[in-house]
Design a protein around this motif. Structure first.
Motif, mmCIF file in Angstrom:
data_model
loop_
_atom_site.group_PDB
_atom_site.id
_atom_site.type_symbol
_atom_site.label_atom_id
_atom_site.label_comp_id
_atom_site.label_asym_id
_atom_site.label_seq_id
_atom_site.Cartn_x
_atom_site.Cartn_y
_atom_site.Cartn_z
ATOM 1 N N GLN A 171 0.668 -1.235 0.189
ATOM 2 C CA GLN A 171 -0.113 0.013 -0.073
ATOM 3 C C GLN A 171 0.966 1.302 0.071
ATOM 4 O OE1 GLN A 171 -2.380 -1.222 3.590
ATOM 5 N NE2 GLN A 171 -4.132 -0.956 2.373
ATOM 6 N N THR A 172 2.168 1.241 0.637
ATOM 7 C CA THR A 172 2.803 2.379 1.050
ATOM 8 C C THR A 172 3.303 2.749 -0.579
ATOM 9 O OG1 THR A 172 3.406 1.846 3.216
ATOM 10 C CG2 THR A 172 4.914 3.135 1.942
ATOM 11 N N VAL A 173 3.774 1.850 -1.327
ATOM 12 C CA VAL A 173 4.493 2.239 -2.519
ATOM 13 C C VAL A 173 3.331 2.306 -3.564
ATOM 14 C CG1 VAL A 173 5.616 1.001 -4.622
ATOM 15 C CG2 VAL A 173 6.403 0.372 -2.220
ATOM 16 N N ASP A 174 2.128 1.776 -3.311
ATOM 17 C CA ASP A 174 0.872 2.427 -4.281
ATOM 18 C C ASP A 174 0.457 3.773 -4.007
ATOM 19 O OD1 ASP A 174 -0.938 1.829 -5.985
ATOM 20 O OD2 ASP A 174 -2.443 1.346 -4.269
ATOM 21 N N VAL A 175 0.650 4.158 -2.841
ATOM 22 C CA VAL A 175 0.153 5.370 -2.517
ATOM 23 C C VAL A 175 1.270 6.591 -3.046
ATOM 24 C CG1 VAL A 175 -0.145 7.200 -0.524
ATOM 25 C CG2 VAL A 175 -1.334 4.859 -0.600
ATOM 26 N N GLU A 176 2.651 6.210 -2.498
ATOM 27 C CA GLU A 176 3.757 7.225 -3.060
ATOM 28 C C GLU A 176 3.576 7.195 -4.642
ATOM 29 O OE1 GLU A 176 7.253 6.582 0.093
ATOM 30 O OE2 GLU A 176 7.153 5.219 -1.465
ATOM 31 N N LEU A 177 3.317 6.350 -5.590
ATOM 32 C CA LEU A 177 3.392 6.451 -6.846
ATOM 33 C C LEU A 177 2.024 6.919 -7.663
ATOM 34 C CD1 LEU A 177 5.393 3.314 -7.631
ATOM 35 C CD2 LEU A 177 6.395 5.411 -7.677
ATOM 36 N N THR A 178 1.001 7.139 -6.738
ATOM 37 C CA THR A 178 -0.136 7.646 -7.328
ATOM 38 C C THR A 178 0.334 8.818 -8.059
ATOM 39 O OG1 THR A 178 -1.404 6.750 -5.609
ATOM 40 C CG2 THR A 178 -2.564 8.433 -7.142
ATOM 41 N N GLY A 179 -0.517 8.714 -9.470
ATOM 42 C CA GLY A 179 -0.365 9.999 -10.320
ATOM 43 C C GLY A 179 1.250 9.884 -10.875
ATOM 44 N N LYS A 180 1.848 9.178 -10.880
ATOM 45 C CA LYS A 180 3.378 9.002 -11.181
ATOM 46 C C LYS A 180 3.432 7.749 -12.163
ATOM 47 C CE LYS A 180 5.230 11.097 -7.330
ATOM 48 N NZ LYS A 180 6.215 10.909 -5.980
ATOM 49 N N PRO A 181 4.338 7.793 -13.214
ATOM 50 C CA PRO A 181 4.497 6.541 -14.031
ATOM 51 C C PRO A 181 4.973 5.400 -13.214
ATOM 52 C CG PRO A 181 6.107 8.106 -14.374
ATOM 53 C CD PRO A 181 5.101 8.910 -13.585
ATOM 54 N N VAL A 182 4.419 4.328 -13.244
ATOM 55 C CA VAL A 182 4.851 2.964 -12.549
ATOM 56 C C VAL A 182 5.349 2.160 -13.423
ATOM 57 C CG1 VAL A 182 4.315 1.426 -10.839
ATOM 58 C CG2 VAL A 182 3.139 3.504 -10.836
ATOM 59 N N PRO A 183 6.827 1.724 -13.466
ATOM 60 C CA PRO A 183 7.210 0.538 -14.299
ATOM 61 C C PRO A 183 6.592 -0.781 -13.938
ATOM 62 C CG PRO A 183 8.880 1.411 -12.740
ATOM 63 C CD PRO A 183 7.670 2.462 -12.633
ATOM 64 N N LYS A 184 6.416 -1.648 -14.826
ATOM 65 C CA LYS A 184 6.009 -2.779 -14.528
ATOM 66 C C LYS A 184 6.513 -3.594 -13.229
ATOM 67 C CE LYS A 184 4.077 -7.159 -16.909
ATOM 68 N NZ LYS A 184 4.560 -8.098 -15.661
ATOM 69 N N GLU A 185 7.893 -3.721 -13.188
ATOM 70 C CA GLU A 185 8.145 -4.339 -12.049
ATOM 71 C C GLU A 185 7.781 -3.834 -10.557
ATOM 72 O OE1 GLU A 185 11.671 -1.363 -13.305
ATOM 73 O OE2 GLU A 185 10.349 -2.775 -14.018
ATOM 74 N N LYS A 186 7.590 -2.427 -10.641
ATOM 75 C CA LYS A 186 7.192 -2.020 -9.428
ATOM 76 C C LYS A 186 5.717 -2.211 -9.206
ATOM 77 C CE LYS A 186 10.159 1.642 -7.744
ATOM 78 N NZ LYS A 186 10.251 3.162 -7.131
ATOM 79 N N LEU A 187 4.940 -2.413 -10.374
ATOM 80 C CA LEU A 187 3.444 -2.727 -10.212
ATOM 81 C C LEU A 187 3.243 -3.911 -9.896
ATOM 82 C CD1 LEU A 187 0.841 -1.226 -10.891
ATOM 83 C CD2 LEU A 187 0.750 -2.483 -13.106
#
Length: 297
Positions: free
Chosen positions: A160-176
């Motif tokens: 959830q932490t990583v999800d919230v931090e990356l909201t509105g930003k491009p997310v590479p597949k490995e992080k997704l």
């Protein structure tokens, strides 16, 4: 799904829900409001799939006792706590879930935060009741450890932490993939692992259940992304296109609908192949997993 399986699933879900409700707090005393918010949130609906998966994993490895039941209730409490927090204005800002007003809309922002916190803590108090039910204390201790790890910073909350931090930003597949593995997969992993541990499965078998659940969690979340684009609010019981509204990168935005659907099938088939290789009666568990990743709501 066959009508026989659907009949079994309806009965099993009803039984699982009854177990969960048995462990909810009574709505009385000076802190009655928090009990009401907790119970409203748990009773707002849901498929009860995580505790049901736990029960079936327990039975698959020969478990016959009652010590799995407090863990089933604890799992649903933790899952519900995450939904309460997900819906908050500071997170996804959703006003409806499962066709009903979300907890913060009914009880207020402050009580919703407290209700989510309370369910998280009460889950471990509930799980610990297994110690007094004649269960092997070492197995119960290991199960609590799994529950804590898969819930916390190296599990659901970490995702959830990583999800919230990356909201509105491009997310590479490995992080997704990392987000999905932790945010969605971790509690599914805990469910299958705890059921196996309490029944006395070997370390290798518990590890296999963890990998099966990881695949199921990924397929489940990708299917969720697909439904957010293709379904309706009436069918899902919650807003659609919420990922787009919140500018979230999803599997669909990265890979497209067709590839996402293909990957759901491949990942779920891999999980089912691994499950079939394990001992025990697993027909119902196979059916639940297939339903999870083929669902339309």
């Amino acid at each position: 799904m066959s009508s026989i399986f659907n009949e079994w699933l309806a009965k099993a879900t009803e039984e699982t829900e009854a177990v969960v409700y048995d462990y909810l707090p009574k709505e009385e005393g000076h802190q009655k409001t928090i009990f009401s918010a907790m119970n409203y949130s748990v009773k707002a609906g849901g498929k009860r799939l995580r505790p049901l998966l736990m029960r079936e994993a327990y039975r698959m490895f020969g478990g016959t006792g009652k010590e799995v039941e407090p863990f089933m209730a604890a799992m649903e409490m933790i899952h519900t706590s995450s939904l309460i927090h997900d819906d908050l204005p500071c997170m996804d800002n959703d006003e409806f879930r499962r066709g009903k007003p979300t907890t913060w809309k009914v009880f207020g922002y402050d009580m919703a935060v407290l209700a989510g916190d309370a369910l998280m803590i009460f889950a471990f108090e509930t799980a610990s009741r297994a110690f007094s039910m004649g269960a092997d204390p070492q197995r119960v201790g290991q199960a609590i450890k799994i529950l804590a790890e898969k819930t916390g910073i190296y599990g659901m909350i970490g995702g959830q932490t990583v999800d919230v931090e990356l909201t509105g930003k491009p997310v590479p597949k490995e992080k997704l993939d990392f987000i999905y593995r932790l945010k969605t997969g971790a509690l599914l992993e805990a469910s299958l692992m705890i059921g196996a541990v309490l029944a006395g499965a070997s370390e290798e078998e518990v590890g296999a259940m963890e990998q099966i659940a990881a695949d199921v969690g990924l397929a489940f979340q990708v299917q969720d992304d697909i439904l957010d684009v293709t379904s309706t609010e009436e069918a899902l019981g919650k807003p659609v296109l919420s990922d787009e509204k919140n500018q979230k990168t999803t599997y669909v935005t990265l890979e497209g609908l067709e590839k996402a659907g293909q990957d759901v099938r491949e990942i779920s088939e891999r999980a089912l192949r691994q499950l079939k290789a394990l001992p025990g009666e697993k027909e119902h568990l196979e059916g639940i997993i297939a339903m999870l990743v083929e669902r339309e709501k």
